[in-house]
Design an enzyme around this catalytic site. Structure first.
Site: not given
Ligand code: SF4
Length: 282
Positions: A131, A149
């Protein structure tokens, strides 16, 4: 309908048009960095700090930290005793202080203090996962990637374009079914939607402009329960037989044996209470 075809046929353009109009973010087709230039080093360190904390805490800690240590060279030389009070608002501040300093030192040692521009080089840095690497590519360099996310993971499942149980699986699936020209605006718009209308609990489908594109919105407005991520399509009996037949003989499950003895009575103890539900952490 073939779920794969359905996901590929999803009208992302329409979704992005509607969300950018709702949140007044301007035309998502404009190159992202033209309107939102950010320093790659600050994106990198800020995203590490943002793990398992709220955005407001990250903003406070980042502002304090970058006022004193604006680049890899200065952060690499910092004392932990000076860093810890600055990043304290984000929690886990001792660990995060060590990690961001190690990351800065690695940037200095391997990349001459610059933040690398490739996914593989980014995930090789201390504290950097997929991420964070994708955030740097998108927000630091404007390179197409899909940072996933909790908001992106949740909304993609609610929309019905993926059926996944982890953000990592969602990213992998989105990369397969979403055309690359939509990757960059996807995260900022879905995160904004997740913070406002499509919240973790009690999504405001009644106010949402994409209800007609959303599996959850359509189901709820028809009075049906929304689809769940674990509603994987069931295998037909024929598909199951074919799967079993294709297994190597040594790996086939043995046929179930019939019970030849009477079933044992349940133990005479008080029933156990179901464990209390624990809220999932980020
Ligand atoms: S219709 Fe409801 S579940 Fe679907 S995106 Fe909108 S708020 Fe989220």
């Amino acid at each position: 309908m073939n779920p794969d075809r359905g996901a590929r046929a999803f009208d992302w353009e329409r979704l992005l048009d509607r969300l950018s109009a709702l949140y007044r973010t301007g035309d998502w087709r404009r190159p992202y960095l033209r309107d939102h230039a950010e320093d790659p080093f600050q994106v990198l360190i800020g995203t590490i700090l943002s793990q398992r904390t709220r955005d407001a805490n990250t903003d406070v800690a980042s502002a304090r930290l970058f006022a004193r240590y604006p680049d890899a060279r200065s952060l690499a030389r910092a004392e932990l005793a000076d860093l810890e009070p600055l990043v304290r608002p984000v929690g886990f501040y001792r660990t995060k202080s060590r990690v961001i300093r190690a990351c800065a030192r690695e940037l200095l040692a391997r990349h001459d203090g610059e933040v690398p521009r490739t996914f593989d080089a980014l995930v090789a840095l201390p504290g950097v996962g997929p991420k964070t690497a994708n955030c740097v590519l998108v927000f630091g360099y404007g390179i197409p990637a899909i940072p996933v996310d909790t908001h992106v993971h949740r909304i993609a499942n609610r929309l019905g374009v993926v059926r996944t149980s982890t953000p990592e699986a969602t990213e992998e699936r989105l990369r397969e079914v979403v055309d690359e020209r939509y990757w960059i605006p996807l995260n900022p718009l879905l995160v904004q939607h997740g913070q406002n209308l499509c919240r973790p609990r009690g999504p405001r489908c009644d106010l949402c402009p994409v209800t007609d594109q959303c599996a959850t919105g359509v189901a709820l407005s028809a009075g049906r329960p929304p689809p769940r991520p674990d509603d994987a399509p069931r295998r037909s009996a024929g598909a199951q037989r074919a799967r079993t037949a294709s297994r190597p003989a040594g790996r086939r499950r043995p046929p179930r044996r019939r019970r030849t003895t009477a079933p044992r009575p349940p133990p005479r103890t008080a029933p156990r209470r179901a464990p209390r539900h624990r809220a999932a952490s980020r």
